[in-house]
Scaffold this motif. Structure first.
Motif, PDB file in Angstrom:
ATOM      1  N   CYS A 134       0.869  -1.175   0.000  1.00 54.91           N
ATOM      2  CA  CYS A 134       0.000   0.000   0.000  1.00 54.91           C
ATOM      3  C   CYS A 134       0.905   1.224   0.000  1.00 54.91           C
ATOM      4  O   CYS A 134       1.859   1.309   0.765  1.00 54.91           O
ATOM      5  N   ARG A 135       0.620   2.185  -0.874  1.00 50.02           N
ATOM      6  CA  ARG A 135       1.518   3.336  -0.986  1.00 50.02           C
ATOM      7  C   ARG A 135       1.467   4.237   0.230  1.00 50.02           C
ATOM      8  O   ARG A 135       2.329   5.086   0.429  1.00 50.02           O
ATOM      9  N   ARG A 136       0.420   4.057   1.048  1.00 49.76           N
ATOM     10  CA  ARG A 136       0.272   4.951   2.194  1.00 49.76           C
ATOM     11  C   ARG A 136       0.786   4.309   3.490  1.00 49.76           C
ATOM     12  O   ARG A 136       1.488   4.945   4.264  1.00 49.76           O
ATOM     13  N   GLU A 166      -3.801  -0.189  -4.995  1.00 53.44           N
ATOM     14  CA  GLU A 166      -2.723   0.776  -4.776  1.00 53.44           C
ATOM     15  C   GLU A 166      -2.742   1.277  -3.332  1.00 53.44           C
ATOM     16  O   GLU A 166      -1.707   1.400  -2.685  1.00 53.44           O
ATOM     17  N   ILE A 167      -3.948   1.573  -2.857  1.00 52.09           N
ATOM     18  CA  ILE A 167      -4.155   2.001  -1.473  1.00 52.09           C
ATOM     19  C   ILE A 167      -5.028   0.940  -0.795  1.00 52.09           C
ATOM     20  O   ILE A 167      -6.043   0.534  -1.349  1.00 52.09           O
ATOM     21  N   CYS A 170      -6.518   2.295   4.623  1.00 52.43           N
ATOM     22  CA  CYS A 170      -6.124   3.674   4.301  1.00 52.43           C
ATOM     23  C   CYS A 170      -7.197   4.416   3.523  1.00 52.43           C
ATOM     24  O   CYS A 170      -7.354   5.623   3.663  1.00 52.43           O
ATOM     25  N   SER A 171      -7.951   3.688   2.676  1.00 49.20           N
ATOM     26  CA  SER A 171      -8.925   4.383   1.842  1.00 49.20           C
ATOM     27  C   SER A 171     -10.259   4.583   2.557  1.00 49.20           C
ATOM     28  O   SER A 171     -11.103   5.339   2.097  1.00 49.20           O
TER      29      SER A 171
END
Lengths: 198, 198
Positions: free
Chosen positions: A57-59, A67-68, A72-73
C-alpha cells in the motif's frame, strides 16, 4: 538412487517456507502430488497471481493488491491517530482485539543494525512524510515487546517528539488471566514499576 | 476489515498443505510476499511444472517425470525380488537403510474399505500382472506396521501364495537402541513370540 530430479527440486522449493525442513517438505510434496492435485494446482496458480499483483500500500506499506489498502482508503477511520505495527498480520490482530478506529502504518520489520535494517528499510522516510502532513495527533507504537521492537518504538517516538506529536506505547505488564508464578522477572518488574492507582 | 481478498485466497490455498492451519499459512504467506519473493516465485513455477510433468511410473507406480522410473529401468537391480511399500518416500527409506538391491512396487496407499480404498485403488491389478510375468521369486512386504498396513500385507501375500511366489514380511519387534521399559505391550508381545534362537 534418489527421487527424480524434478521431485527433488520441488522438495527443495518447499524448504523455503518458514518452519519447513526436508522431511516436512517431502511429506507436503507427496501429499500434493498424490492426493491433492487440485489443491496443489490452485496453490501454484494463486501464488503466481499473488506475486504478480500484490505489492505494498503506498500509504501504509501493508500488503495489498490495490494501490491504497482498505484501511487507508476508508473514510470512516480516524486520520488523527496512527498505529505503528511491525507486520501486516499485526494490523489485523490489533484491529480485531482493540476496537481501534484510527489508521495504521506497517514497518514490515524492525530496526536491526546487525542485519543492516535501518530506518529506510522499515519505511520511516514514508512515515516522516505522513507525520509532516500535520493530520496525525497521536502515534501509537505497537511494535513487539522485544529488544529490537523497543528500540524501534523509541526511535519512532523521537521522530514524533520532534514534530510535537504525542507518541504512546502499548502497556507492558502481566498478561490477563496469567499467574504471577509463571511470569518472567522482566515482565513482572515492568508491571510493578508501571503500577496504576485504583 | 481483513486482509485483501487475494491475500485471503492465498492463505486459504496454503491451508491445503498437511499440518498447515490458518495461522501457519498466514506466516508462510507474509514471509513469502515480504522477504522471500524469489523463493516464492521458484516454488510457484516448480509446483506448476511438477503438476504438469510428474505422474506415475508405469511399472512400479512411484512418482516420476519419466515414463519408467530410475529404479525400474536400472538393469543393475535384481528383478527376482520385489519389495512392496506404501509410498514413494518409503522406497528411498528402504533403499538407504537396507542395501536391498531388488525392485520396488509402490501401492500409493493401503487397503482401507472404510475410505473406499480397495485393491484397484492401490494398484494390485498392476502388481498381479507383474507377478504373472513369472520373474519375481520373492515378494517382500514392507507396508507400515499399522492395522491397515498389516491387512494390506496379508492380502498381497495371498496373491503371491496363489502364484507359488514366496511372500515375506519385514520383522516386527523391539527397535534397536530402544529400552524395553518404553516399548508398547503390543510390540513387546510380538517381539517375544517372534524370538530367534541365538
Amino acid at each position: 538412487m534418489g527421487f527424480s530430479p524434478l521431485i527433488e527440486k520441488l522438495i527443495n522449493a518447499f524448504c523455503c517456507l518458514p518452519g519447513v525442513g526436508q522431511k516436512t517438505a517431502q511429506r507436503m510434496v507427496f501429499q500434493l502430488l498424490t492426493r491433492h492435485k487440485e489443491g496443489a494446482s490452485h496453490l501454484a496458480k494463486t501464488l503466481a497471481e499473488a506475486l504478480d499483483l500484490i505489492s505494498h500500500c503506498r500509504r501504509c506499506r501493508t500488503l495489498t493488491e490495490t494501490e491504497i489498502c482498505d484501511f487507508c482508503s476508508s473514510d470512516r477511520r480516524d486520520e488523527t491517530s496512527l498505529c505503528v505495527v511491525e507486520s501486516p498480520a499485526d494490523v489485523l490482530i490489533v484491529d480485531q482485539a482493540t476496537g481501534f478506529k484510527g489508521k495504521y502504518f506497517v514497518l514490515l520489520g524492525r530496526l536491526s543494525p546487525l542485519d543492516a535494517i535501518g530506518p529506510e528499510e522499515i519505511g520511516l522516510d514514508l512515515l516522516a512524510k505522513r507525520l509532516d502532513e500535520g493530520l496525525v495527533q497521536e502515534l501509537i507504537l505497537a511494535t513487539n515487546p522485544t529488544v529490537e521492537g523497543e528500540a524501534t518504538a523509541h526511535y519512532v517516538s523521537e521522530m514524533a517528539r520532534k514534530r510535537n506529536i504525542r507518541a504512546t506505547r502499548i502497556a507492558h505488564g502481566v498478561p490477563m488471566g496469567g499467574e504471577l508464578e509463571y511470569i518472567d522477572n522482566n515482565t513482572l518488574s515492568q508491571a510493578f514499576s508501571d503500577r496504576k492507582i485504583l
